[in-house]
Design an enzyme around this catalytic site. Structure first.
Site, short mmCIF file in Angstrom:
data_model
loop_
_atom_site.label_atom_id
_atom_site.label_comp_id
_atom_site.label_asym_id
_atom_site.label_seq_id
_atom_site.Cartn_x
_atom_site.Cartn_y
_atom_site.Cartn_z
N SER A 242 46.25 138.60 -43.88
CA SER A 242 44.99 138.39 -42.93
C SER A 242 44.04 139.63 -43.04
O SER A 242 44.37 140.78 -43.22
CB SER A 242 45.57 138.57 -41.47
OG SER A 242 46.61 137.31 -41.11
N1 SAH Z 1 51.35 138.19 -41.05
C1 SAH Z 1 50.97 138.02 -42.57
C2 SAH Z 1 49.70 136.67 -42.71
C3 SAH Z 1 50.40 135.78 -43.71
S1 SAH Z 1 49.60 134.36 -44.02
C4 SAH Z 1 50.65 139.28 -43.05
O1 SAH Z 1 49.86 140.13 -42.52
O2 SAH Z 1 50.33 139.23 -44.50
C5 SAH Z 1 50.84 133.21 -43.09
C6 SAH Z 1 52.06 133.12 -43.81
O3 SAH Z 1 52.89 132.29 -42.69
C7 SAH Z 1 52.39 132.69 -45.09
O4 SAH Z 1 52.87 133.59 -45.74
C8 SAH Z 1 52.84 131.24 -45.03
O5 SAH Z 1 53.77 131.04 -46.12
C9 SAH Z 1 53.75 131.58 -43.76
N2 SAH Z 1 54.08 130.37 -43.12
C10 SAH Z 1 53.55 128.93 -43.04
N3 SAH Z 1 54.15 128.18 -42.30
C11 SAH Z 1 55.37 128.70 -41.94
C12 SAH Z 1 56.39 128.46 -41.19
N4 SAH Z 1 56.53 127.16 -40.74
N5 SAH Z 1 57.30 129.40 -40.86
C13 SAH Z 1 57.27 130.75 -41.33
N6 SAH Z 1 56.36 131.01 -42.14
C14 SAH Z 1 55.23 130.30 -42.32
#
Ligand code: SAH
Length: 214
Positions: free
Chosen positions: A64
Site C-alpha cells: 500500500s
Molecule cells: N497490508 C499489505 C497490503 C497488501 S494488498 C501491505 O502492507 O503490503 C492486499 C492483500 O490482501 C493482498 O496481498 C491480497 O492477496 C490480500 N487479500 C485479498 N483478499 C483476501 C482475503 N479474502 N483474505 C486474506 N487476504 C486477502
C-alpha cells in the site's frame, strides 16, 4: 540489504511528506519512521521505496501507499497490547507498523506465496506476529475477539463474520466499494448488537477476494 543513514534520511522525508498531507498522529508517524520499507519491496522497486506510492509485490498484489497505511492506522487508533486482526498480509509492511505500535498482530493472507514470503521475512528481521494462510472473510473465530480489525483490500460489503469477531468498544477499518474505488469506512462496536459507521474519503485498493489461492 541494510538500513543505512541514507535510507533513514529518505524515510524522514517521506514521513514529513505524509505529515504535510494531513496525518498528524505522532505515534503513527513514529512507528512508520521505524519500519525500513525498502526491505519489504521487490528488488526492482527498492529505489522507489521512499516514494509515497503503492508498488507491485508479486501475485498481482501491491504494497500500500505509505499515506494510505498512515491513514488507515490512524483511524484504527491502536493502543499498546491491543489484539489486532489484519486481513491481507501482503508484503507485511502494515503488519510491521502495527507491531511497532505495540499491537499483538494476527494477520491473514489468501495468496500462499505472499503468506510464506512475508512470514519468513518478518520473522527474520525480528517482527513477531501470528501468520495465517486463509480467507480473511472468515476471520479467525478461534483466536478472537479482536480489539481492532484492519482490512487492507477493497471489499464490496462488510464481512458479517468479521463484525462478530470485534470486541465491544472495538474498531474495524475497511475500504468499501467497487473495483474502481472504495470509501474508507470505520466501524465501532458500541454494544453487542450496535455498530456505528463513519466514512473517511475515497481510496483505491486491490480487491478483497473470497477463498484462498495457491
Ligand atoms: N497490508 C499489505 C497490503 C497488501 S494488498 C501491505 O502492507 O503490503 C492486499 C492483500 O490482501 C493482498 O496481498 C491480497 O492477496 C490480500 N487479500 C485479498 N483478499 C483476501 C482475503 N479474502 N483474505 C486474506 N487476504 C486477502
Amino acid at each position: 540489504m541494510k538500513d543505512t543513514y541514507r535510507h533513514k534520511g529518505l524515510r524522514k522525508n517521506l514521513i514529513e511528506e505524509i505529515r504535510s498531507k494531513g496525518i498528524d498522529d505522532e505515534k503513527v508517524l513514529e512507528a512508520m519512521m521505524k519500519v525500513p520499507r525498502h526491505l519489504f519491496m521487490d528488488t526492482s522497486f527498492i529505489k522507489y521505496a521512499y516514494k509515497d506510492q503503492a508498488f507491485p509485490i508479486g501475485c498481482g498484489q501491491t504494497i500500500s501507499q505509505p499515506y494510505t497505511v498512515a491513514f488507515q492506522t490512524r483511524l484504527l487508533d491502536v493502543r499498546r497490547h491491543n489484539k489486532v486482526l489484519e486481513v491481507g498480509t501482503g508484503s507485511g509492511y502494515q503488519t510491521a507498523v502495527l507491531i511497532e505500535l505495540g499491537a499483538k498482530v494476527y494477520t491473514i493472507e489468501r495468496q500462499r506465496e505472499l503468506y510464506m514470503k512475508s512470514q519468513s521475512f518478518l520473522t527474520s528481521v525480528g517482527y513477531k506476529a501470528n501468520f495465517f494462510y486463509g480467507d480473511g472473510y472468515e476471520g479467525l473465530p478461534s483466536y478472537g475477539p479482536f480489539d481492532r480489525i484492519l482490512i487492507t483490500a477493497g471489499a464490496t460489503e462488510i464481512p458479517e463474520k468479521l463484525k462478530s469477531q470485534l470486541t465491544v468498544g472495538g474498531i474495524m477499518v475497511i475500504p468499501l466499494g467497487d473495483s474502481n474505488s472504495q470509501v474508507m469506512t470505520r466501524i465501532v462496536r458500541i454494544n453487542e448488537e450496535g455498530f456505528e459507521k463513519t466514512e473517511h474519503g475515497r481510496f483505491v485498493f486491490v480487491p478483497l477476494l473470497k477463498g484462498k489461492s495457491m
